[in-house]
Design an enzyme around this catalytic site. Sequence first.
Site, PDB file in Angstrom:
ATOM      1  N   LYS A  16      32.240  18.326  53.692  1.00 45.21           N
ATOM      2  CA  LYS A  16      30.925  18.129  54.807  1.00 45.21           C
ATOM      3  C   LYS A  16      31.618  18.163  56.053  1.00 45.21           C
ATOM      4  O   LYS A  16      32.449  17.231  56.548  1.00 45.21           O
ATOM      5  CB  LYS A  16      30.284  16.855  54.549  1.00 45.21           C
ATOM      6  CG  LYS A  16      29.029  16.678  55.087  1.00 45.21           C
ATOM      7  CD  LYS A  16      28.240  15.595  54.759  1.00 45.21           C
ATOM      8  CE  LYS A  16      26.928  15.176  55.460  1.00 45.21           C
ATOM      9  NZ  LYS A  16      25.949  14.185  55.122  1.00 45.21           N
ATOM     10  N   ASP A 109      17.468   7.356  54.453  1.00 45.41           N
ATOM     11  CA  ASP A 109      17.074   8.506  54.163  1.00 45.41           C
ATOM     12  C   ASP A 109      17.023   8.702  52.569  1.00 45.41           C
ATOM     13  O   ASP A 109      17.441   9.778  52.175  1.00 45.41           O
ATOM     14  CB  ASP A 109      18.280   9.528  54.853  1.00 45.41           C
ATOM     15  CG  ASP A 109      17.776  11.148  54.914  1.00 45.41           C
ATOM     16  OD1 ASP A 109      16.521  11.289  55.101  1.00 45.41           O
ATOM     17  OD2 ASP A 109      18.474  11.935  55.103  1.00 45.41           O
TER      18      ASP A 109
END
Length: 229
Positions: A16, A109
């Site tokens: 990532k 989230d």
Amino acid sequence: NMLYHAKRYGKYFVLKGLTADGQLLTSHVLQQEKEFTLGISLNHPNIAETYSLEEIQGCGRCIVIEYVDGTTLAEWLTTNPSKSARKRVMMQVLDALEYIHSLQLVHHDLKSSNILITRNGQNVKLIDFGLSELDTTNPQNDIQHDIQKFGQIIQLLFPFRYKQFRQQCIRGQFPNMAAIRHVWEKRQLRVKLLPYVVAIVILIISVLLSIRTYHLYQESEQIDRKSTR
């Protein structure tokens, strides 16, 4: 962010990284460092593991994360999983949230795309803690945010069941995940005990009816004896 699928020593990983523009912004770099610091501190079977923060040729600096061979929660639900499988997924999400809350962290989230279900075993792997907050003094670092989202996850898993239970989560009526677990386990215990309670009630009614029938028979016999005299 940019995500890459990589292989090292015969094992797959997810890298990532930041976009080329993002790598030039201090705020993005600091956010990446924060996400890595948080991720590396987590150790739970239902949270995707973070391994390292490395400079990768052609990709820039990347967080090396566990590769999860699975699908998102929404994709998994299209396979029409059983009720017991849905319950197991719900409880694993609860376990993961209870764990991060014990570390004074909030996911912030929680949604279907951040809940992966493994193909092998259908176990939960929670991902993407990029919006999580390390500062426990921040008023936004409130576990109620996760609890409300958890109620929405229950709604996805059980659209026609447990309406009151999920609404209690969404309305913020539980102080923490432990309270949610307690209420859920009490509910499940009642469901398990219900057949036994019904059986006992039926047995009691049957015995009472038998006694009543016997008494009526005895009364009838006495009446017959009197009439024959």
